[in-house]
Design an enzyme around this catalytic site. Structure first.
Site, mmCIF file in Angstrom:
data_model
loop_
_atom_site.group_PDB
_atom_site.id
_atom_site.type_symbol
_atom_site.label_atom_id
_atom_site.label_comp_id
_atom_site.label_asym_id
_atom_site.label_seq_id
_atom_site.Cartn_x
_atom_site.Cartn_y
_atom_site.Cartn_z
ATOM 1 N N HIS A 196 0.959 -1.239 -0.010
ATOM 2 C CA HIS A 196 -0.060 -0.039 -0.006
ATOM 3 C C HIS A 196 0.746 1.140 -0.030
ATOM 4 O O HIS A 196 2.054 1.326 0.352
ATOM 5 C CB HIS A 196 -1.080 0.099 1.175
ATOM 6 C CG HIS A 196 -0.413 -0.164 2.500
ATOM 7 N ND1 HIS A 196 -0.102 -1.105 3.258
ATOM 8 C CD2 HIS A 196 0.179 1.137 3.282
ATOM 9 C CE1 HIS A 196 0.395 -0.921 4.360
ATOM 10 N NE2 HIS A 196 0.603 0.512 4.663
ATOM 11 N N HIS A 228 3.964 7.111 3.802
ATOM 12 C CA HIS A 228 4.877 6.051 3.576
ATOM 13 C C HIS A 228 4.459 5.149 2.518
ATOM 14 O O HIS A 228 3.306 5.062 2.183
ATOM 15 C CB HIS A 228 5.164 5.277 4.814
ATOM 16 C CG HIS A 228 3.978 4.519 5.289
ATOM 17 N ND1 HIS A 228 2.961 5.101 6.283
ATOM 18 C CD2 HIS A 228 3.488 3.061 5.218
ATOM 19 C CE1 HIS A 228 2.090 4.073 6.671
ATOM 20 N NE2 HIS A 228 2.378 3.158 5.789
ATOM 21 N N GLU A 237 7.725 1.120 5.103
ATOM 22 C CA GLU A 237 6.977 -0.133 6.082
ATOM 23 C C GLU A 237 7.311 -1.309 5.308
ATOM 24 O O GLU A 237 7.118 -1.442 4.216
ATOM 25 C CB GLU A 237 5.510 0.226 6.217
ATOM 26 C CG GLU A 237 4.987 -0.825 6.983
ATOM 27 C CD GLU A 237 3.455 -0.823 7.257
ATOM 28 O OE1 GLU A 237 2.777 0.302 6.397
ATOM 29 O OE2 GLU A 237 2.830 -1.161 8.035
HETATM 30 CO CO CO Z 1 1.088 1.276 6.225
#
Ligand code: CO
Length: 134
Positions: free
Chosen positions: A7, A79, A130
């Site tokens: 994502h 992020h 991440e």
């Molecule tokens: Co995230």
């Protein structure tokens, strides 16, 4: 080591307003808001087929995205999340090469019920990364 893009996360100051924009202007289908107190955020996911967009709203007094929203009051890209087959092996490989892992360096359970880690943006061209266990 690096797998698919899970994502892209966008910090938003007002989840209801952001959800309306995505639903009505962009015609997106959104998940219900999910509060993640241990991460200090409320999240909404938008499935766009090849990946997801994660909308993040601060939750609680010391949310990790509060400072970001002070600098970016309208919100902004926060992020990117990549999948890795083995998060501990990925962490150890990164540490061996001098990359900084945020927090205590131990994976936490993320919004999808899988272990996640965050990497210091100064080590990755100003981008907060991440990693999520596949
Ligand atoms: Co995230």
């Amino acid at each position: 080591m690096l797998g698919r893009l899970n994502h892209v996360a966008i910090a938003v100051p007002d989840m209801a307003a952001a959800s309306t924009i995505y639903r009505n202007m962009l015609g997106a289908r959104l998940t219900d808001p999910q509060a993640l107190p241990e991460h200090g955020v409320t999240v909404v996911f938008i499935d766009v087929g090849n990946t997801k967009i994660e909308l993040l709203e601060p939750l609680g007094a010391d949310s990790p995205i509060a400072a970001f929203l002070v600098k970016n009051p309208a919100g902004g890209m926060h992020h990117v999340c990549y999948e890795v087959p083995d998060i501990l092996a990925a962490r150890d490989r990164l540490k061996d090469q001098g990359a900084r892992i945020l927090g205590d360096g131990e994976p936490k359970i993320g919004a999808h019920g899988k272990p996640v880690l965050f990497l210091h943006p100064k080590d990755f061209n100003g981008t907060l990364i991440e990693l999520e266990q596949e």
